[in-house]
Design an enzyme around this catalytic site. Structure first.
Site, PDB file in Angstrom:
ATOM      1  N   HIS A  22       0.815  -1.231   0.000  1.00  0.00           N
ATOM      2  CA  HIS A  22       0.000   0.000   0.000  1.00  0.00           C
ATOM      3  C   HIS A  22       0.849   1.283   0.000  1.00  0.00           C
ATOM      4  CE1 HIS A  22      -4.162  -1.704   0.871  1.00  0.00           C
ATOM      5  NE2 HIS A  22      -3.368  -2.743   0.737  1.00  0.00           N
TER       6      HIS A  22
ATOM      7  N   ASP B 263      -6.030   6.128   1.411  1.00  0.00           N
ATOM      8  CA  ASP B 263      -6.289   4.725   1.149  1.00  0.00           C
ATOM      9  C   ASP B 263      -7.768   4.482   1.458  1.00  0.00           C
ATOM     10  OD1 ASP B 263      -6.367   1.813   1.453  1.00  0.00           O
ATOM     11  OD2 ASP B 263      -4.186   1.957   1.397  1.00  0.00           O
TER      12      ASP B 263
HETATM   13  C1  U2F Z   1      -0.998  -6.902  -0.548  1.00  0.00           C
HETATM   14  O1  U2F Z   1      -0.155  -7.496  -1.492  1.00  0.00           O
HETATM   15  P1  U2F Z   1       1.421  -7.806  -1.535  1.00  0.00           P
HETATM   16  O2  U2F Z   1       2.169  -6.597  -1.228  1.00  0.00           O
HETATM   17  O3  U2F Z   1       1.784  -9.015  -0.771  1.00  0.00           O
HETATM   18  O4  U2F Z   1       1.573  -8.253  -3.092  1.00  0.00           O
HETATM   19  P2  U2F Z   1       1.364  -7.467  -4.441  1.00  0.00           P
HETATM   20  O5  U2F Z   1       0.120  -6.652  -4.481  1.00  0.00           O
HETATM   21  O6  U2F Z   1       1.494  -8.477  -5.494  1.00  0.00           O
HETATM   22  O7  U2F Z   1       2.584  -6.457  -4.485  1.00  0.00           O
HETATM   23  C2  U2F Z   1       3.898  -6.850  -4.340  1.00  0.00           C
HETATM   24  C3  U2F Z   1       4.764  -5.782  -4.996  1.00  0.00           C
HETATM   25  O8  U2F Z   1       6.113  -5.980  -4.580  1.00  0.00           O
HETATM   26  C4  U2F Z   1       6.947  -6.140  -5.721  1.00  0.00           C
HETATM   27  C5  U2F Z   1       6.021  -6.591  -6.852  1.00  0.00           C
HETATM   28  C6  U2F Z   1       4.725  -5.875  -6.515  1.00  0.00           C
HETATM   29  O9  U2F Z   1       4.733  -4.567  -7.080  1.00  0.00           O
HETATM   30  O10 U2F Z   1       6.538  -6.233  -8.103  1.00  0.00           O
HETATM   31  N1  U2F Z   1       7.993  -7.145  -5.452  1.00  0.00           N
HETATM   32  C7  U2F Z   1       9.180  -7.025  -6.103  1.00  0.00           C
HETATM   33  O11 U2F Z   1       9.413  -6.111  -6.905  1.00  0.00           O
HETATM   34  N2  U2F Z   1      10.154  -7.967  -5.855  1.00  0.00           N
HETATM   35  C8  U2F Z   1       9.977  -8.998  -4.986  1.00  0.00           C
HETATM   36  O12 U2F Z   1      10.928  -9.797  -4.832  1.00  0.00           O
HETATM   37  C9  U2F Z   1       8.742  -9.101  -4.313  1.00  0.00           C
HETATM   38  C10 U2F Z   1       7.752  -8.174  -4.581  1.00  0.00           C
HETATM   39  C11 U2F Z   1      -2.096  -7.899  -0.262  1.00  0.00           C
HETATM   40  F1  U2F Z   1      -1.545  -9.002   0.323  1.00  0.00           F
HETATM   41  C12 U2F Z   1      -2.789  -8.271  -1.555  1.00  0.00           C
HETATM   42  O13 U2F Z   1      -3.787  -9.220  -1.297  1.00  0.00           O
HETATM   43  C13 U2F Z   1      -3.372  -7.013  -2.208  1.00  0.00           C
HETATM   44  O14 U2F Z   1      -3.904  -7.346  -3.457  1.00  0.00           O
HETATM   45  C14 U2F Z   1      -2.261  -5.969  -2.379  1.00  0.00           C
HETATM   46  C15 U2F Z   1      -2.783  -4.665  -2.944  1.00  0.00           C
HETATM   47  O15 U2F Z   1      -3.751  -4.091  -2.112  1.00  0.00           O
HETATM   48  O16 U2F Z   1      -1.602  -5.722  -1.141  1.00  0.00           O
END
Ligand code: U2F
Length: 456
Positions: free
Chosen positions: A20, A116
């Site tokens: 976020h 948010d």
């Molecule tokens: C929460 O999600 P997360 O933060 O767990 O996962 P993502 O929405 O997929 O975002 C992960 C971001 O971190 C980056 C990747 C994404 O932009 O490219 N990243 C990276 O660059 N390299 C890495 O080794 C690991 C990650 C929640 F859990 C979800 O359910 C929601 O959908 C989301 C959005 O609200 O937030």
């Protein structure tokens, strides 16, 4: 003084966990560059701000730290979402305090709240101040619809619970979505703990959001035309302004290639590599890590796996040594994911279906194997497999060697139909952010709200 008169102040509140904060900051940076006369005060907890602002300087974005709600000397008990609950208990008070601080610091009056969408109480704050409330949804239209329609879904499903299992499809449960399974709804809507602070917050959000001046989200409307049409009737200025990974190409802290992933991929064959990553907070349970590792070995699939260092201790004995010797895989603590997905060598993304990961995969035209854990991840996976047809949910819902081997073989030998769907969605995503594209136009509307060019 004259400079001050032409300026206005917007306040940005971020939910300080997972992806976020970087997303809210990306939105703030886009707005700050489109509206140079608006000063943006960005409120977040200190730990997260330290990461975000480590190499950022932007004249009209001011950093503010708020309390994380963790009392001094507090010992964590290990209960679910403990840090989130501690923060939620102080969030409203912290943000209210922040309004006064930002106004005193800048000498400017707050003219807009950009927050948010989770922070539903900002509706009251904006109303008290008679200013617009921009509620930014960081995920997709599908999960937003589930929250906006929570009361309706509960009503419709009341008679079905007990007679229908979590895996049976229900038609027309969510307006704008043909079918869904109860088990794919974000937990806290029908199944799971409906009373937890997090579920309560989302329920309140769904009930309040129609009062927001604008509800922008990180998606593009061509991905979900029916949901977009429906939510546009329900919410004011429902604006798809993404995908952010395509609108904002500046290198963020996320994109550093500390572990040389890209040069490793350069030596792999086209569309052969499985990229594996479960986002910023989740790691699959140890037994599933073992099953996934065994499936990679069995199918001899080249892979790049981004996983927290601590979790690698659960790999099968000798796994890391073997892959280092034979070079078939690479395990890293962080990968520049968006760049990785856009590399020719990638053939499949094994993902938890966090919304950013889904959008990045769509933007890169990479099919997915989905292993959702919680929140919106199940409904996102449903959309990937059943609505957009660009991936498969792992059979049985968790990694077993057999199910993972099948999924890898099936997705890597991409069918013509699936390939065409992926390419079509990729094109739509890229078109949406072009100057005449829908997301670009929607963003202009948002800028008008934030600069006060449109009265709320
Ligand atoms: C929460 O999600 P997360 O933060 O767990 O996962 P993502 O929405 O997929 O975002 C992960 C971001 O971190 C980056 C990747 C994404 O932009 O490219 N990243 C990276 O660059 N390299 C890495 O080794 C690991 C990650 C929640 F859990 C979800 O359910 C929601 O959908 C989301 C959005 O609200 O937030």
């Amino acid at each position: 003084q004259s400079e001050c008169l032409s300026k206005s102040l917007s306040k940005v509140f971020t939910f300080p966990f997972a992806s976020h904060p970087p997303l809210l900051l990306t939105l703030t940076r886009r707005l700050a560059s489109a509206a140079p006369n608006v000063v943006f005060s960005f409120f977040n907890i200190e730990k997260s701000n330290n990461v975000l602002f480590s190499n950022l300087s932007c004249n009209n974005i001011l950093r503010y730290d708020v309390s994380d709600g963790i009392p001094e000397g507090y010992v964590f008990k290990g209960t679910p979402q403990e840090d989130v609950n501690l923060f939620l208990a102080v969030a409203e008070e912290e943000f209210r305090k922040g309004v006064r601080v930002a106004e005193t610091d800048t000498g400017l009056k707050i003219s807009c709240l950009v927050v948010d969408a989770f922070f539903w109480f900002c509706g009251d704050m904006a109303e008290e101040m008679n200013i617009p409330w921009v509620a930014f949804w960081t995920a997709g239209a599908c999960s937003l619809a589930a929250h906006v329609y929570t009361d309706l879904i509960r009503e419709k499903s009341a008679q079905l619970i007990g007679s229908l299992g979590p895996n049976e499809e229900i038609v027309d449960l969510i307006p704008g979505l043909k079918a869904i399974r109860l088990g794919d709804l974000p937990s806290g809507i029908v199944l799971g703990n409906l009373e937890s602070p997090f579920s309560t917050m989302l329920h309140n959000m769904g009930r309040t959001l129609h009062r927001a001046t604008a509800v922008p989200l990180n998606s593009f409307q061509e991905l979900d035309p029916d949901l977009t049409e429906n939510l546009s009737l329900k919410l004011n200025k429902f604006l798809n302004i993404g995908p952010f990974n395509l609108t904002s190409k500046e290198k963020t802290a996320l994109q550093f290639d500390e572990f040389s992933c890209i040069s490793w991929l350069d030596n792999q064959k086209t569309k052969t590599v499985a990229y594996i990553c479960f986002g910023t907070i989740f790691t699959p349970p140890p037994n599933e890590l073992v099953e996934l590792a065994k499936a990679l070995e069995e199918t001899e699939t080249p892979f790049l796996w981004s996983i927290k260092k601590d979790a690698t201790k659960h790999f099968p004995n000798g796994f890391l040594d073997k892959i280092t010797t034979n070079g078939i895989g690479k395990v890293v603590a962080w990968a520049p994911q968006d760049q990785v997905l856009n590399h020719d060598a990638i053939g499949v993304f094994v993902t938890h279906c966090g919304w950013n990961s889904v959008l990045e995969s769509v933007g890169a035209g990479v099919p997915m194997i989905c292993r959702p854990f919680l929140g919106d991840q199940h409904i996102n996976s449903w959309m990937v497999e059943r609505v957009w047809g660009i991936g498969s949910i792992i059979e049985g819902g968790s990694f077993t060697k057999r199910a993972t081997c099948c999924a890898l073989e099936q997705v890597l030998s991409l069918s013509k139909i699936r390939h065409e769907r992926i390419q079509a969605l990729k094109d739509l995503a890229h078109n949406a952010v072009e100057p005449n594209g829908s997301s670009h136009q929607n963003f202009k509307t948002l800028v008008e709200v934030v600069t006060g060019a449109t009265r709320h």
